[in-house]
Design an enzyme around this catalytic site. Structure first.
Site, PDB file in Angstrom:
ATOM      1  N   SER A  15      -3.963 -16.034  -1.020  1.00 28.89           N
ATOM      2  CA  SER A  15      -3.064 -17.156  -1.306  1.00 28.89           C
ATOM      3  C   SER A  15      -1.706 -16.955  -0.625  1.00 28.89           C
ATOM      4  CB  SER A  15      -2.900 -17.359  -2.807  1.00 28.89           C
ATOM      5  OG  SER A  15      -2.187 -16.297  -3.389  1.00 28.89           O
ATOM      6  N   LYS A  68      -7.839   4.247   1.257  1.00 31.45           N
ATOM      7  CA  LYS A  68      -6.992   4.457   2.442  1.00 31.45           C
ATOM      8  C   LYS A  68      -7.792   4.180   3.711  1.00 31.45           C
ATOM      9  CE  LYS A  68      -8.066   9.397   2.734  1.00 31.45           C
ATOM     10  NZ  LYS A  68      -7.559  10.756   2.868  1.00 31.45           N
ATOM     11  N   MET A  95      -5.099  -3.628  -0.053  1.00 34.07           N
ATOM     12  CA  MET A  95      -5.244  -2.662  -1.145  1.00 34.07           C
ATOM     13  C   MET A  95      -5.576  -1.248  -0.676  1.00 34.07           C
ATOM     14  SD  MET A  95      -4.297  -4.261  -3.642  1.00 34.07           S
ATOM     15  CE  MET A  95      -4.113  -5.857  -4.390  1.00 34.07           C
ATOM     16  N   ARG A  96      -5.061  -0.882   0.466  1.00 30.89           N
ATOM     17  CA  ARG A  96      -5.256   0.486   0.954  1.00 30.89           C
ATOM     18  C   ARG A  96      -3.911   1.077   1.356  1.00 30.89           C
ATOM     19  NH1 ARG A  96     -10.626   1.787   2.338  1.00 30.89           N
ATOM     20  NH2 ARG A  96     -11.880  -0.004   1.736  1.00 30.89           N
ATOM     21  N   ASN A 112       5.546  -4.957   2.938  1.00 27.16           N
ATOM     22  CA  ASN A 112       4.536  -5.072   1.888  1.00 27.16           C
ATOM     23  C   ASN A 112       5.049  -5.988   0.784  1.00 27.16           C
ATOM     24  OD1 ASN A 112       2.139  -4.382   0.358  1.00 27.16           O
ATOM     25  ND2 ASN A 112       3.448  -3.093  -0.917  1.00 27.16           N
ATOM     26  N   HIS A 114       4.643  -6.759  -3.193  1.00 29.58           N
ATOM     27  CA  HIS A 114       4.176  -6.061  -4.396  1.00 29.58           C
ATOM     28  C   HIS A 114       4.499  -6.908  -5.631  1.00 29.58           C
ATOM     29  CE1 HIS A 114       2.895  -2.638  -6.777  1.00 29.58           C
ATOM     30  NE2 HIS A 114       3.910  -2.909  -7.576  1.00 29.58           N
TER      31      HIS A 114
HETATM   32  C1  GAR Z   1      -0.421 -10.385  -4.547  1.00 30.55           C
HETATM   33  O1  GAR Z   1      -0.037 -10.657  -5.858  1.00 30.55           O
HETATM   34  C2  GAR Z   1       0.275  -9.129  -4.050  1.00 30.55           C
HETATM   35  O2  GAR Z   1       1.552  -8.961  -4.593  1.00 30.55           O
HETATM   36  C3  GAR Z   1      -0.665  -8.064  -4.538  1.00 30.55           C
HETATM   37  O3  GAR Z   1      -1.941  -8.590  -4.311  1.00 30.55           O
HETATM   38  C4  GAR Z   1      -1.905  -9.989  -4.496  1.00 30.55           C
HETATM   39  C5  GAR Z   1      -2.644 -10.666  -3.373  1.00 30.55           C
HETATM   40  O4  GAR Z   1      -2.862 -12.008  -3.686  1.00 30.55           O
HETATM   41  N1  GAR Z   1      -0.473  -6.840  -3.837  1.00 30.55           N
HETATM   42  C6  GAR Z   1      -0.614  -5.653  -4.411  1.00 30.55           C
HETATM   43  O5  GAR Z   1      -0.952  -5.506  -5.570  1.00 30.55           O
HETATM   44  C7  GAR Z   1      -0.347  -4.485  -3.495  1.00 30.55           C
HETATM   45  N2  GAR Z   1      -0.356  -3.263  -4.220  1.00 30.55           N
HETATM   46  P1  GAR Z   1      -3.384 -13.022  -2.574  1.00 30.55           P
HETATM   47  O6  GAR Z   1      -4.635 -12.386  -1.937  1.00 30.55           O
HETATM   48  O7  GAR Z   1      -3.731 -14.260  -3.343  1.00 30.55           O
HETATM   49  O8  GAR Z   1      -2.278 -13.218  -1.576  1.00 30.55           O
END
Ligand code: GAR
Length: 200
Positions: A15, A68, A95-96, A112, A114
């Site tokens: 998204s 990783k 997620m790596r 990044n 978060h």
């Molecule tokens: C987002 O909320 C982002 O902040 C998080 O993954 C989601 C991806 O959503 N990232 C992490 O948790 C990184 N450690 P999306 O695929 O709908 O953009």
């Protein structure tokens, strides 16, 4: 000013990638060119989102490790992304953990996203962590990526209030909505050099 070439990496629904791609295609990020979207998950929604915007969408084998990129797989990722010549790499739900060879190959070019107000709740499941802890304000953070997981210099944050009765799902939706606003705006500010890149 020549346009800033952006590569997006993600593992999930995409998204946030969609928010970026849609801001580019509607002309809000006029100095940004999204050159490719990469995923370590073959059927990730982020790849379909990229295809929907006619942007190069690539699944790359992440190799044998769960959390990783390392070894041969990491080399392949570095080589492929390097060929795209990015000025900026955006981790949008990737997620790596990226290790030093990758970080050095794209030094000072990786940001990044978060889903918490760092330094609170780094690591996995940040939204669940903040929900479980009962904080009343949370949000999202965009930061430069260095070797410390979720520990690089903070670029921008957006707060989200937690209301009584907010479920994990409701909180997740509110944080996503904040992310969809702030991430494209940070990319715009980087492209216009309103936010400076660090020294490489
Ligand atoms: C987002 O909320 C982002 O902040 C998080 O993954 C989601 C991806 O959503 N990232 C992490 O948790 C990184 N450690 P999306 O695929 O709908 O953009």
């Amino acid at each position: 000013m020549s346009s800033m070439k952006v590569v997006i990496l993600g593992s999930g629904s995409g998204s946030n990638a969609e928010a970026i791609l849609s801001a580019v295609s509607s002309g809000q990020l006029e100095e940004v060119e999204t050159v490719a979207v990469y995923s370590d998950v073959a059927d990730a929604g982020i790849l379909q989102k990229a295809e929907g915007f006619q942007v190069k969408a690539v699944y790359l084998d992440p190799g044998p490790f769960r959390t990783k990129l390392d070894g041969e797989a990491e080399e392949k990722w570095i080589e492929s992304i390097g060929e795209d010549g990015p000025d900026l790499i955006v981790l949008a739900g990737f997620m790596r953990v990226l290790k030093p060879p990758f970080l050095q190959a794209f030094s000072s070019k990786i940001i990044n996203l978060h889903p918490s107000l760092l330094p609170s709740f780094p690591g996995l499941e940040a939204i669940r962590q903040s929900h479980d802890r009962g904080v009343k304000v949370t949000g999202c953070t965009i930061h430069w990526v260095n070797e410390e997981v979720d520990g690089g210099e903070i670029i921008a944050q957006a707060p989200v209030r937690v209301m009584p009765g907010d479920t994990l799902e409701m909180l997740s939706q509110k944080i996503h909505a904040a992310e969809h606003m702030v991430l494209p705006s940070v990319i715009r500010d980087l492209s216009l050099r309103v936010i400076p890149f660090p020294e490489a």
